[in-house]
Enzyme design. Structure first.
Site, mmCIF file in Angstrom:
data_model
loop_
_atom_site.group_PDB
_atom_site.id
_atom_site.type_symbol
_atom_site.label_atom_id
_atom_site.label_comp_id
_atom_site.label_asym_id
_atom_site.label_seq_id
_atom_site.Cartn_x
_atom_site.Cartn_y
_atom_site.Cartn_z
ATOM 1 N N GLY A 90 84.422 131.121 125.897
ATOM 2 C CA GLY A 90 84.893 130.025 126.735
ATOM 3 C C GLY A 90 83.782 129.012 126.960
ATOM 4 N N SER A 91 82.554 129.511 127.077
ATOM 5 C CA SER A 91 81.414 128.601 127.255
ATOM 6 C C SER A 91 81.236 127.735 126.015
ATOM 7 C CB SER A 91 80.137 129.406 127.508
ATOM 8 O OG SER A 91 80.294 130.214 128.641
ATOM 9 N N ASP A 198 90.377 130.101 133.166
ATOM 10 C CA ASP A 198 90.906 131.051 134.147
ATOM 11 C C ASP A 198 92.379 130.800 134.424
ATOM 12 O OD1 ASP A 198 88.341 131.958 134.244
ATOM 13 O OD2 ASP A 198 87.830 130.986 136.132
ATOM 14 N N SER A 219 89.003 130.995 127.567
ATOM 15 C CA SER A 219 88.065 132.098 127.321
ATOM 16 C C SER A 219 88.877 133.357 127.042
ATOM 17 C CB SER A 219 87.199 132.342 128.555
ATOM 18 O OG SER A 219 86.550 133.606 128.446
ATOM 19 N N HIS A 224 89.501 137.941 131.296
ATOM 20 C CA HIS A 224 90.397 136.775 131.314
ATOM 21 C C HIS A 224 91.849 137.162 130.993
ATOM 22 C CE1 HIS A 224 87.321 133.643 131.991
ATOM 23 N NE2 HIS A 224 86.569 134.674 131.683
ATOM 24 N N ASN A 292 77.376 126.122 115.245
ATOM 25 C CA ASN A 292 78.303 127.049 114.592
ATOM 26 C C ASN A 292 78.864 127.916 115.701
ATOM 27 O OD1 ASN A 292 79.719 129.027 113.379
ATOM 28 N ND2 ASN A 292 78.088 129.723 112.014
HETATM 29 C C1 LIG Z 1 86.132 128.615 134.622
HETATM 30 C C2 LIG Z 1 85.337 129.276 133.543
HETATM 31 N N1 LIG Z 1 84.905 128.542 132.512
HETATM 32 C C3 LIG Z 1 84.200 129.076 131.510
HETATM 33 C C4 LIG Z 1 83.887 130.411 131.483
HETATM 34 C C5 LIG Z 1 83.087 130.970 130.351
HETATM 35 O O1 LIG Z 1 83.815 131.835 129.515
HETATM 36 P P1 LIG Z 1 83.042 132.860 128.547
HETATM 37 O O2 LIG Z 1 82.591 133.996 129.406
HETATM 38 O O3 LIG Z 1 84.050 133.270 127.536
HETATM 39 O O4 LIG Z 1 81.886 132.133 127.961
HETATM 40 C C6 LIG Z 1 84.307 131.227 132.541
HETATM 41 C C7 LIG Z 1 83.976 132.655 132.526
HETATM 42 O O5 LIG Z 1 84.396 133.468 133.290
HETATM 43 C C8 LIG Z 1 85.044 130.647 133.595
HETATM 44 O O6 LIG Z 1 85.463 131.385 134.632
#
Ligand SMILES: Cc1ncc(COP(=O)(O)O)c(C=O)c1O
Length: 445
Positions: A90-91, A198, A219, A224, A292
């Site tokens: 998600g990041s 979320d 994510s 999730h 990547n």
């Molecule tokens: C609102 C939100 N954005 C982004 C992320 C990041 O997701 P990931 O852990 O897959 O990088 C999270 C992670 O919990 C999140 O709660």
């Protein structure tokens, strides 16, 4: 000699057997209050995820392949958008979404260093990190206490001639006021990125969140709404953004051939790019400074099986939320209970509780009580992001701006926490959480 297909079917049958033996939840096991751990989240899967995973590992394609393509198509269909692309978290989805908006292909609308992005501080750090990493300026607006989403009343005072985008999450699955935020973006010609990490499955005015703005992100990390271990996605309806997203996800390349394919456009050796020699191999022409961020096909294989179950996950999240909310009714004098945003139908990620002002106990008191009773709790992520060590190297007013006072953000940081409502949670666990909260408040209030 065994035929490969026969052998594969044997392995898949054994995988099913292994699932039954090792991972299948034991339905008859009683819930033991105080003994059984009430997790805030967890993977919910059956033999299909494991069979897909093993099947793709036997293919040994490893990188983007059949499962990835199918997953992207199915996710786009579910969301009702033109394109969805897999990434490895998600990041990464947020990173990609933000950097896409910095593409020179967007001409005057591209985000440049020093431009501003409106966001909130009560949330997850990687909704904001990409702006800082690029050299843009996040502008923090307070949240409203009822939903912990952006306070839309503050939007107009946050805008400046440098504002280019709004990038915010739907807090714990509860949609922000999409109508007002979208109208604000349209009025000021701003991009809207919905961090939908979320909130997959949440609706606002009957339309899924993540599909209102220019780009939505997801994510697929285990807590999730669905998982593939590590994973994420970006989605859009814009043809231009689609091209940019793919380029930046895949090293910044200009070529759009699928992995393992060459010369799909038929012009691989006949085009002119930049000041390169005429006919320089298109496969190695770069239109962006990219990353990547791709996944493996094995992750997508798990995701595909999860996607089949997804509608039932959303329903179970709603049921757990409603059960917990009913069981806590009457405690509003002591704790604020979550409320769905008007016109929305949330696919809840969690159940947010805020201790009211003037109570004879703190958030940490109640959290400690619950944790001691084997109930897992979570804070609303960073609370107030600007107070974290990562901000110590930044200068307020230069590298970031705070619009007005983050009064409610501070309240959330100090007094809020959340509980899980994930689909693997049993009714007894939900009732037990409510019982322990009542017990704690009864003993203190
Ligand atoms: C609102 C939100 N954005 C982004 C992320 C990041 O997701 P990931 O852990 O897959 O990088 C999270 C992670 O919990 C999140 O709660």
């Amino acid at each position: 000699m065994k035929n490969a297909e026969v052998l594969k079917q044997e392995i898949l049958a054994k995988t099913r057997e292994y699932y039954e033996l090792v991972h299948k939840p034991v339905q008859e096991a009683p819930f033991e209050p105080g003994q059984s751990r009430v997790a805030y989240a967890g993977r919910v899967f059956d033999e299909k995820e494991m069979i897909n995973l093993v099947d793709s590992s036997l293919d040994f394609w490893l990188t983007y392949g059949t499962y990835s393509r199918q997953f992207e198509q199915k996710l786009a269909e579910y969301l009702g958008v033109q394109w969805a692309f897999l990434v490895n978290s998600g990041s990464s989805a947020n990173l990609l979404a933000f950097f896409a908006l910095t593409s020179p292909l967007l001409q005057d609308r591209r985000i440049k260093r020093g431009d501003e992005v409106i966001t909130v501080a009560a949330g997850f750090p990687t909704t904001v990190a990409p702006a800082v990493q690029f050299g843009a300026v996040p502008v923090f607006v307070d949240v409203d206490l009822k939903t912990c989403n952006i306070d839309v009343q503050q939007l107009e005072s946050a805008v400046s001639p440098k504002t280019k985008a709004v990038m915010i999450a739907h807090t714990l699955g509860n949609p922000f006021d999409l109508k007002r935020v979208k109208a604000f973006c349209d009025r000021h010609n701003l991009w809207l990125v919905e961090d939908n990490c979320d909130a997959l499955g949440s609706k606002y005015d009957g339309k899924l969140t993540g599909t209102w703005g220019d780009i939505g992100t997801s994510s697929f990390y285990p807590p999730h709404h669905m998982t593939m271990g590590e994973g994420g996605a970006v989605y859009t309806n814009s043809h231009l953004l689609k091209r940019i997203l793919l380029s930046i996800r895949d090293w910044g390349r200009d070529c759009w051939c699928d992995s393992g394919h060459d010369n799909t456009c038929g012009n691989r050796f006949s085009q002119q790019f930049g000041t390169l020699p005429l006919g320089y191999d298109h496969k190695y022409v770069y239109s962006h400074f990219g990353f990547n961020l791709k996944v493996t096909d094995m992750q997508a294989a798990i995701g595909l099986a999860q996607l089949e179950k997804f509608p039932s996950f959303v329903e179970k999240r709603k049921q757990n939320f409603n059960r917990l909310k009913s069981a806590l009714a009457g405690l509003e004098k002591n704790i604020a209970l979550p409320e769905a945003t008007q016109s929305s139908d949330p696919s809840w990620f969690g159940f947010l509780i805020t201790v009211n002002d003037g109570m004879p106990f703190t958030r940490n008191d109640i959290v400690e009580y619950l944790e001691n009773n084997r109930i897992q709790t979570r804070n609303l992520f960073a609370g107030n992001m600007t107070r974290h060590p990562m901000f110590q190297t930044l200068t307020e007013g230069v590298d970031y701006r705070i619009c007005g006072k983050l009064k409610n953000t501070e309240k959330v940081m100090n007094d809020s926490f959340w509980l899980g409502v994930y689909p693997g949670m049993r009714d007894e666990a939900v009732d037990y959480m409510a019982e322990k909260i009542r017990e704690f408040i009864g003993s203190r209030a």
